[in-house]
Design a protein around this motif. Structure first.
Motif, PDB file in Angstrom:
ATOM      1  N   THR A  35       0.866  -1.181  -0.055  1.00  0.00           N
ATOM      2  CA  THR A  35       0.178   0.008  -0.195  1.00  0.00           C
ATOM      3  C   THR A  35       0.818   1.474   0.000  1.00  0.00           C
ATOM      4  OG1 THR A  35      -0.099  -0.356   2.595  1.00  0.00           O
ATOM      5  CG2 THR A  35      -1.943  -0.956   1.212  1.00  0.00           C
ATOM      6  N   TYR A  40      -3.974   3.549  -1.841  1.00  0.00           N
ATOM      7  CA  TYR A  40      -3.338   3.121  -3.125  1.00  0.00           C
ATOM      8  C   TYR A  40      -3.096   1.564  -2.506  1.00  0.00           C
ATOM      9  CZ  TYR A  40       0.109   1.249  -6.293  1.00  0.00           C
ATOM     10  OH  TYR A  40       0.648  -0.041  -7.095  1.00  0.00           O
ATOM     11  N   LYS A 317       0.151   8.867  -7.770  1.00  0.00           N
ATOM     12  CA  LYS A 317      -0.233   7.716  -7.467  1.00  0.00           C
ATOM     13  C   LYS A 317      -0.363   6.870  -8.837  1.00  0.00           C
ATOM     14  CE  LYS A 317      -5.340   8.449  -6.833  1.00  0.00           C
ATOM     15  NZ  LYS A 317      -6.329   8.278  -5.853  1.00  0.00           N
ATOM     16  N   GLU A 319      -2.416   3.540 -10.756  1.00  0.00           N
ATOM     17  CA  GLU A 319      -3.539   2.521 -10.830  1.00  0.00           C
ATOM     18  C   GLU A 319      -3.660   1.545 -12.012  1.00  0.00           C
ATOM     19  OE1 GLU A 319      -7.194   5.021  -8.244  1.00  0.00           O
ATOM     20  OE2 GLU A 319      -6.510   5.762 -10.368  1.00  0.00           O
TER      21      GLU A 319
END
Length: 319
Positions: A35, A40, A317, A319
Motif C-alpha cells: 500500500t 493505493y 499515485k 492505478e
C-alpha cells in the motif's frame, strides 16, 4: 559469521518479471509493496508472490510507502497497510511489515506511532529509509519500536546494473542496520537488491511460513500485462533505453512536464498539475527518473517523469 542472503523488493514496476526471471535473479527473499498512503493498493500483489515463489523465493515480507506528516495519519496508514495486507496476501501474525520512510517532514513521533500500530496488531515492524535521510529522524528513539532496520545507499549511481555482492567499502555506516539495499538494478533486472547483515534479518523472513501460490492455480509464467496489440513485452529504443510494457493510470500530485521524449531536455507538450491524469502503456528508468509513455494521436507519444529513480519517491499515485 552471519550468512548473507539476497533480498529483492517488488512493486508494480516489477509486474513484468516471469518465473524464469526470478530463477535467473536467484534471490532468497522478497519484500512486496502492499500500500501507499490510504488510497493505493498494489494491484499485482498476488502475481508478484506467485511468480517469485515459483522462481525460488523462500520467504516474504511486505512494505508500505508512508505519506503521513502527523501521528493520527500515521496510525490510519498503518491500519490501512495491515487491513489490505490481510485481504490481498493473507499475511499472518508474526510477518515482517515494513514502513518505507522517504518523504520530507515525516516526524519521528509519527514513525513510532506507525511502527507501534503494526506491532500491536501482532506483526514485526520494520523501518526503511535512505542513508541521506537519516538526519531527518531520531534513530535512537525509533530503534526500540522496530524489529528490523533496512537502510538504502547505492555505490553505483545512474541505475547501473550491480551484482549480488556489494562493495562494503561503500557501506552506509549507521547503528542497528540489519539489511543494506545496495542497488536499484540488481543484475540488470531493474529490481532493487539488498543483502542481509544479521541473523535477525534472516529470521524475520520466516522462510518455513512463506506464502505459496494459490491452490489449484498454475503459476503464470508469461502472461502479458497488456493487450497483445501493444508493443513487445520489453524492448530497447533507439537511445538504448529499455522499456517495459505496462498499462496503467498515473495521477500527479505536483506540477510535472509532459514532454515529447523521456529526457529533461525534450520539448514540453503541456504542464501537468496536481490531480491531472495520464494513461500510459509503458515505463522505463532513464536520466535519473522513472518515465511513463502516454499514447497520443497519429502514433505519437508523450513522456512524463513519474518517480525519482534514486529515491524511488513517486510524484503521484498509480492505478
Amino acid at each position: 559469521m552471519t550468512e548473507r542472503k539476497t533480498v529483492i523488493d517488488l512493486a508494480s514496476f516489477q509486474s513484468h518479471l516471469t518465473v524464469d526471471d526470478y530463477k535467473a535473479i536467484g534471490a532468497d527473499y522478497a519484500i512486496v509493496k502492499t500500500t501507499e498512503s490510504t488510497n493505493y493498493v498494489n494491484p499485482y500483489i498476488r502475481s508478484l508472490i506467485d511468480r517469485s515463489a515459483g522462481g525460488g523465493i523462500k520467504g516474504f515480507a511486505f512494505y508500505h510507502f508512508g505519506r503521513f506528516h502527523n501521528d493520527a495519519q500515521a496510525v490510519a496508514e498503518a491500519n490501512y497497510f495491515i487491513a489490505n495486507s490481510k485481504a490481498q496476501a493473507n499475511v499472518q501474525p508474526g510477518t515482517l511489515m515494513i514502513l518505507d520512510a522517504e518523504i520530507s517532514n515525516m516526524p519521528t513521533s509519527s514513525v513510532i506511532a506507525f511502527l507501534n500500530t503494526v506491532r500491536n496488531a501482532g506483526y514485526h515492524p520494520g523501518f526503511y529509509t535512505y542513508k541521506y535521510l537519516l538526519p531527518n529522524f531520531n534513530l535512537e528513539a525509533i530503534h526500540p519500536n522496530m524489529d528490523m532496520f533496512w537502510l538504502a545507499a547505492y555505490p553505483l549511481a545512474n541505475g547501473k546494473a550491480a551484482g549480488k555482492n556489494p562493495d562494503f567499502n561503500y557501506f552506509p555506516s549507521a547503528n542497528y542496520v540489519d539489511m543494506w539495499q545496495h542497488t536499484d538494478n540488481l543484475l540488470g533486472y531493474n529490481v532493487d537488491g539488498s543483502i542481509t547483515l544479521t541473523d535477525n534479518a534472516i529470521n524475520l523472513f520466516n522462510p518455513s511460513e512463506a506464502p505459496t501460490p494459490e491452490p489449484n492455480k498454475p503459476i503464470e509464467q508469461e502472461k502479458p500485462a497488456i493487450k497483445p496489440t501493444l508493443p513487445a513485452h520489453n524492448w530497447v529504443d533507439d537511445l538504448g533505453v529499455r522499456w517495459f510494457a505496462e498499462k496503467g493510470t498515473f495521477t500527479s500530485n505536483t506540477d510535472l512536464h509532459l514532454r515529447w521524449g523521456a529526457s529533461p531536455s525534450s520539448s514540453v507538450i503541456a504542464m501537468l498539475h496536481a490531480g491531472d491524469i495520464v494513461k500510459y502503456d509503458a515505463w522505463a528508468r532513464t536520466n535519473g527518473f522513472v518515465y511513463v509513455r502516454q499514447p497520443r494521436p497519429n502514433g505519437q507519444y508523450g513522456y512524463v517523469a513519474v518517480q525519482d529513480a534514486r529515491t524511488n519517491e513517486p510524484f503521484g499515485k498509480f492505478e
